[in-house]
Design a protein around this motif. Structure first.
Motif, PDB file in Angstrom:
ATOM      1  N   PRO A  41       6.664 -26.315  22.265  1.00 28.01           N
ATOM      2  CA  PRO A  41       5.412 -25.705  22.725  1.00 28.01           C
ATOM      3  C   PRO A  41       4.315 -25.743  21.658  1.00 28.01           C
ATOM      4  O   PRO A  41       4.605 -25.707  20.460  1.00 28.01           O
ATOM      5  N   ALA A  42       3.078 -25.799  22.133  1.00 29.52           N
ATOM      6  CA  ALA A  42       1.935 -25.901  21.237  1.00 29.52           C
ATOM      7  C   ALA A  42       1.820 -24.689  20.324  1.00 29.52           C
ATOM      8  O   ALA A  42       1.313 -24.796  19.196  1.00 29.52           O
ATOM      9  N   SER A  43       2.326 -23.549  20.774  1.00 28.41           N
ATOM     10  CA  SER A  43       2.214 -22.313  19.993  1.00 28.41           C
ATOM     11  C   SER A  43       2.988 -22.371  18.681  1.00 28.41           C
ATOM     12  O   SER A  43       2.737 -21.598  17.762  1.00 28.41           O
ATOM     13  N   ALA A  44       3.927 -23.314  18.566  1.00 32.54           N
ATOM     14  CA  ALA A  44       4.735 -23.418  17.348  1.00 32.54           C
ATOM     15  C   ALA A  44       4.024 -24.192  16.243  1.00 32.54           C
ATOM     16  O   ALA A  44       4.468 -24.180  15.092  1.00 32.54           O
ATOM     17  N   GLY A  45       2.950 -24.869  16.556  1.00 34.41           N
ATOM     18  CA  GLY A  45       2.294 -25.718  15.564  1.00 34.41           C
ATOM     19  C   GLY A  45       0.798 -25.543  15.534  1.00 34.41           C
ATOM     20  O   GLY A  45       0.277 -24.582  16.100  1.00 34.41           O
ATOM     21  N   PRO A  46       0.109 -26.489  14.893  1.00 34.41           N
ATOM     22  CA  PRO A  46       0.682 -27.681  14.252  1.00 34.41           C
ATOM     23  C   PRO A  46       1.480 -27.340  12.997  1.00 34.41           C
ATOM     24  O   PRO A  46       1.275 -26.301  12.388  1.00 34.41           O
ATOM     25  N   LEU A  47       2.372 -28.262  12.646  1.00 33.40           N
ATOM     26  CA  LEU A  47       3.227 -28.076  11.483  1.00 33.40           C
ATOM     27  C   LEU A  47       2.949 -29.175  10.458  1.00 33.40           C
ATOM     28  O   LEU A  47       2.819 -30.349  10.824  1.00 33.40           O
ATOM     29  N   THR A  48       2.880 -28.776   9.197  1.00 32.67           N
ATOM     30  CA  THR A  48       2.678 -29.745   8.122  1.00 32.67           C
ATOM     31  C   THR A  48       3.971 -29.888   7.333  1.00 32.67           C
ATOM     32  O   THR A  48       4.541 -28.884   6.865  1.00 32.67           O
ATOM     33  N   VAL A  49       4.453 -31.125   7.197  1.00 40.33           N
ATOM     34  CA  VAL A  49       5.691 -31.367   6.462  1.00 40.33           C
ATOM     35  C   VAL A  49       5.441 -31.150   4.977  1.00 40.33           C
ATOM     36  O   VAL A  49       4.568 -31.777   4.380  1.00 40.33           O
ATOM     37  N   GLU A  50       6.208 -30.249   4.394  1.00 39.22           N
ATOM     38  CA  GLU A  50       6.078 -29.946   2.964  1.00 39.22           C
ATOM     39  C   GLU A  50       7.028 -30.790   2.131  1.00 39.22           C
ATOM     40  O   GLU A  50       6.678 -31.289   1.054  1.00 39.22           O
ATOM     41  N   SER A  51       8.253 -30.960   2.619  1.00 35.25           N
ATOM     42  CA  SER A  51       9.236 -31.769   1.906  1.00 35.25           C
ATOM     43  C   SER A  51      10.322 -32.196   2.873  1.00 35.25           C
ATOM     44  O   SER A  51      10.451 -31.641   3.971  1.00 35.25           O
ATOM     45  N   GLY A  52      11.082 -33.191   2.464  1.00 32.14           N
ATOM     46  CA  GLY A  52      12.168 -33.674   3.308  1.00 32.14           C
ATOM     47  C   GLY A  52      13.269 -34.302   2.482  1.00 32.14           C
ATOM     48  O   GLY A  52      13.038 -34.775   1.364  1.00 32.14           O
ATOM     49  N   LYS A  53      14.485 -34.287   3.033  1.00 32.78           N
ATOM     50  CA  LYS A  53      15.610 -34.918   2.357  1.00 32.78           C
ATOM     51  C   LYS A  53      16.686 -35.206   3.388  1.00 32.78           C
ATOM     52  O   LYS A  53      16.681 -34.644   4.498  1.00 32.78           O
ATOM     53  N   VAL A  54      17.602 -36.091   3.043  1.00 33.38           N
ATOM     54  CA  VAL A  54      18.730 -36.406   3.902  1.00 33.38           C
ATOM     55  C   VAL A  54      19.957 -35.716   3.339  1.00 33.38           C
ATOM     56  O   VAL A  54      20.272 -35.842   2.150  1.00 33.38           O
ATOM     57  N   HIS A  55      20.651 -34.957   4.191  1.00 34.33           N
ATOM     58  CA  HIS A  55      21.844 -34.226   3.771  1.00 34.33           C
ATOM     59  C   HIS A  55      22.952 -34.463   4.787  1.00 34.33           C
ATOM     60  O   HIS A  55      22.795 -34.169   5.972  1.00 34.33           O
ATOM     61  N   SER A  56      24.049 -35.053   4.334  1.00 36.78           N
ATOM     62  CA  SER A  56      25.198 -35.351   5.205  1.00 36.78           C
ATOM     63  C   SER A  56      24.768 -36.149   6.438  1.00 36.78           C
ATOM     64  O   SER A  56      25.225 -35.896   7.556  1.00 36.78           O
ATOM     65  N   GLY A  57      23.877 -37.097   6.231  1.00 38.71           N
ATOM     66  CA  GLY A  57      23.436 -37.968   7.316  1.00 38.71           C
ATOM     67  C   GLY A  57      22.376 -37.376   8.216  1.00 38.71           C
ATOM     68  O   GLY A  57      21.956 -38.021   9.177  1.00 38.71           O
ATOM     69  N   ARG A  58      21.921 -36.154   7.927  1.00 37.61           N
ATOM     70  CA  ARG A  58      20.896 -35.520   8.746  1.00 37.61           C
ATOM     71  C   ARG A  58      19.602 -35.389   7.959  1.00 37.61           C
ATOM     72  O   ARG A  58      19.619 -35.150   6.750  1.00 37.61           O
ATOM     73  N   LEU A  59      18.475 -35.515   8.656  1.00 36.47           N
ATOM     74  CA  LEU A  59      17.185 -35.299   8.016  1.00 36.47           C
ATOM     75  C   LEU A  59      16.876 -33.808   8.017  1.00 36.47           C
ATOM     76  O   LEU A  59      16.930 -33.153   9.063  1.00 36.47           O
ATOM     77  N   LEU A  60      16.571 -33.288   6.854  1.00 40.51           N
ATOM     78  CA  LEU A  60      16.162 -31.892   6.717  1.00 40.51           C
ATOM     79  C   LEU A  60      14.697 -31.859   6.299  1.00 40.51           C
ATOM     80  O   LEU A  60      14.305 -32.544   5.348  1.00 40.51           O
ATOM     81  N   LEU A  61      13.903 -31.076   7.003  1.00 45.79           N
ATOM     82  CA  LEU A  61      12.485 -30.921   6.676  1.00 45.79           C
ATOM     83  C   LEU A  61      12.187 -29.465   6.372  1.00 45.79           C
ATOM     84  O   LEU A  61      12.817 -28.553   6.908  1.00 45.79           O
ATOM     85  N   ARG A  62      11.174 -29.280   5.526  1.00 43.53           N
ATOM     86  CA  ARG A  62      10.632 -27.948   5.295  1.00 43.53           C
ATOM     87  C   ARG A  62       9.137 -28.013   5.594  1.00 43.53           C
ATOM     88  O   ARG A  62       8.436 -28.904   5.110  1.00 43.53           O
ATOM     89  N   PHE A  63       8.685 -27.088   6.415  1.00 44.02           N
ATOM     90  CA  PHE A  63       7.279 -27.064   6.820  1.00 44.02           C
ATOM     91  C   PHE A  63       6.514 -25.997   6.048  1.00 44.02           C
ATOM     92  O   PHE A  63       7.063 -24.940   5.703  1.00 44.02           O
ATOM     93  N   ALA A  64       5.241 -26.285   5.793  1.00 43.90           N
ATOM     94  CA  ALA A  64       4.393 -25.328   5.098  1.00 43.90           C
ATOM     95  C   ALA A  64       4.345 -24.017   5.882  1.00 43.90           C
ATOM     96  O   ALA A  64       4.179 -24.015   7.102  1.00 43.90           O
ATOM     97  N   GLY A  65       4.517 -22.913   5.173  1.00 43.53           N
ATOM     98  CA  GLY A  65       4.461 -21.595   5.799  1.00 43.53           C
ATOM     99  C   GLY A  65       5.777 -21.094   6.353  1.00 43.53           C
ATOM    100  O   GLY A  65       5.884 -19.939   6.762  1.00 43.53           O
ATOM    101  N   VAL A  66       6.785 -21.977   6.426  1.00 41.66           N
ATOM    102  CA  VAL A  66       8.120 -21.568   6.917  1.00 41.66           C
ATOM    103  C   VAL A  66       8.974 -21.302   5.688  1.00 41.66           C
ATOM    104  O   VAL A  66       9.472 -22.238   5.051  1.00 41.66           O
ATOM    105  N   LYS A  67       9.141 -20.031   5.357  1.00 39.42           N
ATOM    106  CA  LYS A  67       9.695 -19.672   4.051  1.00 39.42           C
ATOM    107  C   LYS A  67      11.136 -19.169   4.076  1.00 39.42           C
ATOM    108  O   LYS A  67      11.741 -19.009   3.017  1.00 39.42           O
TER     109      LYS A  67
END
Length: 215
Positions: A41-67
C-alpha cells in the motif's frame, strides 16, 4: 512507468533490516542504496534504501527511518515499486524488461497466432511467459532460446517453437496414441504420452542454463 521490483518479507535482527523477495534482474540498480521506492500500500512509503546485503542467499535491506524490528515487521508484505523510464533498455540486447514483453502477440514459426503474452513469471531457475490463448485458457512457455527464438519488439510479437503438448495438450494425446503399437507396446505408448504432456517441465530443466533473462 512503474515496475514491481520486490516484496518485503519478515524482519531480520533488531535494527530494522527486512528480507526482500527480489522481482527484478537488476537488484543492484533497483534496490541499491539511495534508491527511492513507491509502495503498495502507498501508505507504507515511499521508502529509501539505506543499505543492503546478502545473508544466507537472501537480500536484506534497511530503509531510512526504519530503526527497529517492530517498524520492520510493519512493512511485511509491502510491494516495492520502482519508477522506470519506458524507453529504457537493458545493456544486454538479449535481455528485456517485463513491460516490453507484456502485450506482445505470440506466434509460431509459420506466423500462426497462439495468443497474447500477459505476464512474465520469474522463478529461481528460469523465467516463464504466460500466454493467454484466444479461448481464454493460458499456457506457460519457458523463456529460453530454443523455445522462444525471436523477440521482435518492432513488430510487437514473440516467436515461439514449442515442443509437442506445451501449447495444445491434445497434440500430446495424439502423440501418445501414435506411439502405441499393440498390446505388447501399450506401456511404451503410455509412457511417451506422459512425457509429451510433461514436455514443458522437461524442457525447462534441460534449458535452465540457456534461460534468457527478462525484466
Amino acid at each position: 512507468m512503474q515496475l514491481v521490483v520486490g516484496k518485503i518479507g519478515r524482519a531480520h535482527g533488531i535494527k530494522g533490516d527486512v528480507s526482500v523477495e527480489v522481482r527484478t534482474d537488476e537488484p543492484e540498480l533497483r534496490l541499491g542504496p539511495g534508491a527511492v521506492l513507491f509502495t503498495d500500500p502507498a501508505s507504507a512509503g515511499p521508502l529509501t534504501v539505506e543499505s543492503g546485503k546478502v545473508h544466507s542467499g537472501r537480500l536484506l535491506l534497511r530503509f531510512a527511518g526504519v530503526k527497529d524490528r517492530n517498524a520492520a515487521e510493519e512493512l511485511r508484505g509491502t510491494i516495492l515499486i520502482a519508477e522506470v523510464d519506458p524507453e529504457e533498455r537493458p545493456d544486454d540486447p538479449e535481455e528485456y524488461y517485463d513491460h516490453q514483453l507484456i502485450g506482445l502477440d505470440v506466434v509460431l514459426l509459420d506466423g500462426t497466432l497462439v495468443g497474447e503474452l500477459t505476464e512474465v513469471v520469474h522463478l529461481p531457475y528460469q523465467d516463464l511467459l504466460t500466454v493467454r490463448k484466444p479461448d481464454g485458457t493460458e499456457a506457460l512457455v519457458p523463456f529460453v532460446t530454443r523455445i522462444v527464438p525471436t523477440i521482435d519488439l518492432e513488430n510487437q510479437r514473440a516467436v515461439i517453437d514449442p515442443p509437442v503438448g506445451l501449447i495444445d495438450l491434445g497434440q500430446a494425446e495424439v502423440a501418445a496414441g501414435d506411439g502405441a503399437g499393440g498390446d505388447a507396446a501399450a506401456g511404451d505408448g503410455a509412457g511417451d504420452g506422459a512425457e509429451a504432456e510433461a514436455g514443458a517441465g522437461d524442457d525447462a530443466a534441460a534449458d535452465a542454463g540457456d534461460a534468457e533473462e527478462s525484466r
